[in-house]
Motif scaffolding. Sequence first.
Motif, mmCIF file in Angstrom:
data_model
loop_
_atom_site.group_PDB
_atom_site.id
_atom_site.type_symbol
_atom_site.label_atom_id
_atom_site.label_comp_id
_atom_site.label_asym_id
_atom_site.label_seq_id
_atom_site.Cartn_x
_atom_site.Cartn_y
_atom_site.Cartn_z
ATOM 1 N N TYR A 1 49.126 -5.887 -23.218
ATOM 2 C CA TYR A 1 48.437 -5.488 -21.997
ATOM 3 C C TYR A 1 47.863 -6.715 -21.303
ATOM 4 C CZ TYR A 1 44.247 -5.736 -25.001
ATOM 5 O OH TYR A 1 43.264 -6.142 -25.878
ATOM 6 N N VAL A 2 47.584 -6.551 -20.014
ATOM 7 C CA VAL A 2 46.958 -7.597 -19.210
ATOM 8 C C VAL A 2 45.644 -7.036 -18.688
ATOM 9 C CG1 VAL A 2 49.075 -8.791 -18.573
ATOM 10 C CG2 VAL A 2 48.301 -6.871 -17.192
ATOM 11 N N ILE A 3 44.726 -7.909 -18.326
ATOM 12 C CA ILE A 3 43.432 -7.439 -17.821
ATOM 13 C C ILE A 3 43.032 -8.170 -16.545
ATOM 14 C CG2 ILE A 3 42.559 -6.715 -20.069
ATOM 15 C CD1 ILE A 3 40.846 -9.235 -20.102
ATOM 16 N N LYS A 4 42.190 -7.501 -15.778
ATOM 17 C CA LYS A 4 41.557 -8.082 -14.602
ATOM 18 C C LYS A 4 40.089 -7.689 -14.668
ATOM 19 C CE LYS A 4 40.935 -9.528 -10.286
ATOM 20 N NZ LYS A 4 40.787 -10.942 -10.017
ATOM 21 N N SER A 5 39.233 -8.679 -14.721
ATOM 22 C CA SER A 5 37.788 -8.458 -14.818
ATOM 23 C C SER A 5 37.171 -8.490 -13.424
ATOM 24 C CB SER A 5 37.181 -9.547 -15.701
ATOM 25 O OG SER A 5 35.781 -9.413 -15.766
ATOM 26 N N ILE A 6 36.442 -7.438 -13.095
ATOM 27 C CA ILE A 6 35.753 -7.354 -11.807
ATOM 28 C C ILE A 6 34.251 -7.328 -12.071
ATOM 29 C CG2 ILE A 6 35.431 -5.945 -9.720
ATOM 30 C CD1 ILE A 6 38.409 -4.980 -11.378
ATOM 31 N N HIS B 1 32.320 -9.499 -13.531
ATOM 32 C CA HIS B 1 31.979 -10.021 -14.861
ATOM 33 C C HIS B 1 32.099 -8.992 -15.990
ATOM 34 C CE1 HIS B 1 30.525 -13.392 -12.516
ATOM 35 N NE2 HIS B 1 29.711 -12.567 -11.868
ATOM 36 N N SER B 2 32.938 -7.980 -15.794
ATOM 37 C CA SER B 2 33.034 -6.902 -16.795
ATOM 38 C C SER B 2 33.461 -7.412 -18.167
ATOM 39 C CB SER B 2 34.003 -5.816 -16.315
ATOM 40 O OG SER B 2 35.290 -6.355 -16.100
ATOM 41 N N GLU B 3 34.421 -8.330 -18.201
ATOM 42 C CA GLU B 3 34.902 -8.810 -19.503
ATOM 43 C C GLU B 3 33.788 -9.526 -20.267
ATOM 44 O OE1 GLU B 3 38.747 -11.142 -21.388
ATOM 45 O OE2 GLU B 3 38.169 -11.565 -19.330
ATOM 46 N N LYS B 4 33.035 -10.316 -19.575
ATOM 47 C CA LYS B 4 31.919 -11.042 -20.194
ATOM 48 C C LYS B 4 30.860 -10.064 -20.717
ATOM 49 C CE LYS B 4 30.016 -15.230 -18.789
ATOM 50 N NZ LYS B 4 29.398 -16.102 -17.780
ATOM 51 N N ILE B 5 30.573 -9.030 -19.943
ATOM 52 C CA ILE B 5 29.570 -8.024 -20.333
ATOM 53 C C ILE B 5 30.071 -7.211 -21.535
ATOM 54 C CG2 ILE B 5 28.348 -5.931 -19.583
ATOM 55 C CD1 ILE B 5 28.524 -7.182 -16.682
ATOM 56 N N LEU B 6 31.349 -6.855 -21.501
ATOM 57 C CA LEU B 6 31.907 -5.967 -22.521
ATOM 58 C C LEU B 6 32.195 -6.649 -23.852
ATOM 59 C CD1 LEU B 6 34.425 -3.972 -20.314
ATOM 60 C CD2 LEU B 6 32.646 -2.924 -21.713
ATOM 61 N N LYS B 7 32.439 -7.941 -23.848
ATOM 62 C CA LYS B 7 33.013 -8.610 -25.024
ATOM 63 C C LYS B 7 32.252 -8.393 -26.331
ATOM 64 C CE LYS B 7 30.990 -13.147 -24.674
ATOM 65 N NZ LYS B 7 31.131 -14.513 -25.000
ATOM 66 N N ASP B 8 30.958 -8.231 -26.286
ATOM 67 C CA ASP B 8 30.187 -8.020 -27.515
ATOM 68 C C ASP B 8 29.767 -6.561 -27.719
ATOM 69 O OD1 ASP B 8 30.271 -10.732 -28.284
ATOM 70 O OD2 ASP B 8 28.619 -11.204 -26.927
ATOM 71 N N MET B 9 30.210 -5.688 -26.844
ATOM 72 C CA MET B 9 29.808 -4.280 -26.943
ATOM 73 C C MET B 9 30.711 -3.542 -27.933
ATOM 74 S SD MET B 9 28.861 -3.343 -22.992
ATOM 75 C CE MET B 9 28.111 -1.784 -23.416
ATOM 76 N N GLU B 10 30.105 -2.722 -28.758
ATOM 77 C CA GLU B 10 30.842 -1.965 -29.774
ATOM 78 C C GLU B 10 31.902 -1.063 -29.147
ATOM 79 O OE1 GLU B 10 32.121 -1.231 -33.397
ATOM 80 O OE2 GLU B 10 30.496 -2.639 -32.980
ATOM 81 N N GLU B 11 31.584 -0.467 -27.998
ATOM 82 C CA GLU B 11 32.532 0.425 -27.323
ATOM 83 C C GLU B 11 33.816 -0.320 -26.945
ATOM 84 O OE1 GLU B 11 28.400 1.855 -26.780
ATOM 85 O OE2 GLU B 11 29.373 -0.053 -26.345
ATOM 86 N N ILE C 1 29.497 0.630 -16.765
ATOM 87 C CA ILE C 1 30.708 -0.181 -16.831
ATOM 88 C C ILE C 1 31.914 0.764 -16.896
ATOM 89 C CG2 ILE C 1 31.932 -1.989 -18.094
ATOM 90 C CD1 ILE C 1 29.112 -2.554 -19.410
ATOM 91 N N ASN C 2 32.863 0.529 -16.014
ATOM 92 C CA ASN C 2 34.037 1.386 -15.923
ATOM 93 C C ASN C 2 35.278 0.615 -16.385
ATOM 94 O OD1 ASN C 2 35.357 3.785 -15.257
ATOM 95 N ND2 ASN C 2 35.757 3.123 -13.166
ATOM 96 N N LEU D 1 39.997 -3.681 -15.412
ATOM 97 C CA LEU D 1 41.329 -3.097 -15.266
ATOM 98 C C LEU D 1 42.181 -3.551 -16.443
ATOM 99 C CD1 LEU D 1 42.379 -3.669 -11.539
ATOM 100 C CD2 LEU D 1 41.705 -1.531 -12.608
ATOM 101 N N ILE D 2 42.792 -2.602 -17.118
ATOM 102 C CA ILE D 2 43.722 -2.920 -18.200
ATOM 103 C C ILE D 2 45.082 -2.381 -17.784
ATOM 104 C CG2 ILE D 2 44.333 -2.505 -20.620
ATOM 105 C CD1 ILE D 2 41.360 -2.153 -21.216
ATOM 106 N N GLY D 3 46.083 -3.228 -17.823
ATOM 107 C CA GLY D 3 47.437 -2.804 -17.485
ATOM 108 C C GLY D 3 48.332 -2.874 -18.707
ATOM 109 N N LEU D 4 48.772 -1.713 -19.203
ATOM 110 C CA LEU D 4 49.752 -1.739 -20.284
ATOM 111 C C LEU D 4 50.963 -2.470 -19.732
ATOM 112 C CD1 LEU D 4 49.440 1.884 -21.728
ATOM 113 C CD2 LEU D 4 48.265 -0.197 -22.447
#
Length: 197
Positions: free
Chosen positions: A3-8, A10-20, A127-128, A170-173
């Motif tokens: 998969y590929v990702i696009k962070s809007i 700063h979502s990737e930075k915020i999410l990286k340590d989150m358990e979810e 966060i979506n 955004l995650i793109g399979l």
Amino acid sequence: MEYVIKSINHSEKILKDMEEYKELENILCNFSEDLLIDYYKKDNYISLSNAINKYFKEKLIGLEWNIDSYIFKNSEYSSKRWTLNYTKDEVAINIAFDHNISICWNLLKGEIQSKPNILQKDGSSNINILLTATSNFIREGGFDNATGSFEEYKKYLPPLSNFINSPILLIGLDKLDTFYIQTIKSNGKKIGKVIGK
């Protein structure tokens, strides 16, 4: 699964340590093409969409994610259109293999959920995450050509930049390495068939 990702915002930075997010990454990493074929063969759908939805539903519910969470408490907004597919604490996941006309709505739904509103909210996610498919995956996965692609989602971001302030990932399979879905006609109906590469 590749998969590929696009962070809007700063979502990737915020999410990286989150358990979810770690749970989602684990689900994606363990979703092999053989497993995808197994899920696909249990249905009579043309594309891989239903198989992917079933896999994620099974895994996320097993991890105690809420399913079809309403954005608002008001019963006037209790249709599927006003729900988020999966929510857990501050994170919402929407599986977005919809027609490309729904791209704008899918991007804005998370924004609506994360901001104050005159209507009382039924939850709060800040966060979506949108799970989409790249144009290559759409082609090889037997999807309808009108399915909104990862690339199309990215094109919507500049004109919506004044409206989207919350973090969206955004995650793109991406591509399929071992097979593709060929659409064929059988008894006058379109069906999908797994073809090895």
